[in-house]
Each structure stands twice: as structure tokens, then as C-alpha cells.
Write a protein that holds these residues in place. Structure first.
Motif, PDB file in Angstrom:
ATOM      1  N   ASN A  30      -3.686 -31.735 -28.872  1.00  0.00           N
ATOM      2  CA  ASN A  30      -2.634 -31.321 -29.788  1.00  0.00           C
ATOM      3  C   ASN A  30      -1.780 -30.240 -29.133  1.00  0.00           C
ATOM      4  O   ASN A  30      -2.260 -29.504 -28.268  1.00  0.00           O
ATOM      5  CB  ASN A  30      -3.235 -30.763 -31.074  1.00  0.00           C
TER       6      ASN A  30
ATOM      7  N   PRO B 210      -5.198 -30.544 -38.993  1.00  0.00           N
ATOM      8  CA  PRO B 210      -5.080 -29.923 -37.665  1.00  0.00           C
ATOM      9  C   PRO B 210      -4.679 -28.443 -37.698  1.00  0.00           C
ATOM     10  O   PRO B 210      -5.029 -27.685 -36.806  1.00  0.00           O
ATOM     11  CB  PRO B 210      -4.016 -30.753 -36.966  1.00  0.00           C
TER      12      PRO B 210
ATOM     13  N   GLU C  86     -10.593 -29.210 -31.931  1.00  0.00           N
ATOM     14  CA  GLU C  86      -9.661 -30.035 -31.161  1.00  0.00           C
ATOM     15  C   GLU C  86      -9.030 -29.218 -30.031  1.00  0.00           C
ATOM     16  O   GLU C  86      -8.844 -28.016 -30.164  1.00  0.00           O
ATOM     17  CB  GLU C  86      -8.565 -30.581 -32.083  1.00  0.00           C
TER      18      GLU C  86
END
Length: 189
Positions: A2, A24, A68
């Protein structure tokens, strides 16, 4: 991977992480609200054209999902940025347009992680784990440089400082400042 990008710059922003986030990211801002755009794995925080990095009336908090990998970018300068990234997997940190009053806590890296400041740095501090080798390259030279236990006065253009083992290390930080630097610190915790 990301990416979060702040355009045209960021002022008064705090960045943190939360491994339990179901999305996210989570963000909140004071003052004039930016336009937050999500496309694929990229979150772009677009501040209005009237934005100026020295405007103290604006602030914000961004929390990134800690499970992430993230690339963090500021395009257009940053002032008063505080980032505790220890709960993240950071793949790159790129501050374009200069950095002033910035404090970043870096996590243990996976691989060689670039950290870039283009346009000069003033009162910038990076904290990183003691066991992680770091290289600091100052293309424009600097004053008030602290690298671990080494406190340096003025250093000339093209100065490079590196921990023992940086060259052979696989998990490391590569910090590059292309403009001049005034009061730049790389600390260990």
C-alpha cells in the motif's frame, strides 16, 4: 504493498498504526478538510490549493493498518510531522519538498529500506532499532548532525556516515538528504 501520499505536502500530521484496523487506514483532520482518494492500494490525501505547510491551523491523524506493508510519501514539503511507524512494515519513506520539525520512529526493516528527504531538512529526527544498520548520505552537507553516538558539527556536501556492517546487511535503512540539513539526528532505541 500500500501507499499513502500527502499532496501538496503535510503539516501537523501524526501517523501511527493499528494491527486491528479492519480497513487499510483511518484518518481525521482539523481545519480545512483534504480530499481523500483511494485507488487500488494507494491512498492519496489531497489538501486544498490554499494549503501551506507552515499553517498551524491544520492538523490531522492518520492510522495505518499494521499488518500490511506501506510506502509513505509527502509531495510538496512537510512541517510538524510525527510518525510512530514501529507497528508497520515500511517499504519506503519519501519526503519531497523539504522537511521541518519531523520526528519518525522507524520499525525493524525487511530488506533495504530507502528513506529520502528531497529539498533540505531542519530539525529532523529518526529513531530506529539498535540492531539495524543505517547509512546516512548528506548530498548538501549539514550542521548539527548526530548519528548514533557521533555528534558532528558542520559536515561538507557529499558526506556519508554508515554503521559497521551496513554494506553486508540485508535488513537496513538507507537515508538520503539531497538538500542541506540543519539539526538532523539518527538515534537508536
Amino acid at each position: 504493498m500500500n501507499t499513502i501520499a500527502f499532496v501538496p505536502g503535510a503539516a501537523g500530521i501524526t501517523i501511527g498504526s493499528d494491527a486491528k484496523l479492519e480497513t487499510p487506514y483511518r484518518a481525521g483532520f482539523d481545519g480545512v478538510l483534504p480530499d481523500v482518494r483511494v485507488h487500488g492500494g494507494t491512498v492519496t490525501v489531497v489538501f486544498p490549493r490554499s494549503f501551506h505547510v507552515r499553517d498551524r491551523r491544520r492538523a490531522g491523524e492518520v492510522v495505518l493498518k499494521g499488518t500490511e506493508p506501506w510506502r509513505i510519501e509527502v509531495r510538496g514539503g512537510t512541517s510538524r510531522l510525527t510518525a510512530d511507524l514501529r507497528g508497520l512494515r515500511v517499504t519506503a519513506l519519501d519526503l519531497q519538498g523539504g522537511a521541518e520539525q519531523v520526528a519518525v520512529e522507524l520499525p525493524a526493516p525487511e530488506g533495504s529500506v530507502p528513506v529520502r528527504i528531497a529539498g533540505g531538512a531542519s530539525h529532523v529526527r529518526f529513531g530506529c532499532p539498535t540492531s539495524v544498520p543505517v547509512r546516512l548520505s548528506l548530498i548538501g552537507g549539514g550542521t548539527g548532525i548526530t548519528f548514533g553516538e557521533r555528534h558532528l558539527g558542520a559536515v561538507g556536501a557529499g558526506t556519508t556516515l554508515a554503521d559497521p556492517g551496513w554494506q553486508d546487511g540485508t535488513d537496513r535503512y538507507d537515508i538520503l538528504v539531497t538538500g542541506g540539513a540543519d539539526t538532523l539526528t539518527v538515534e537508536r532505541w
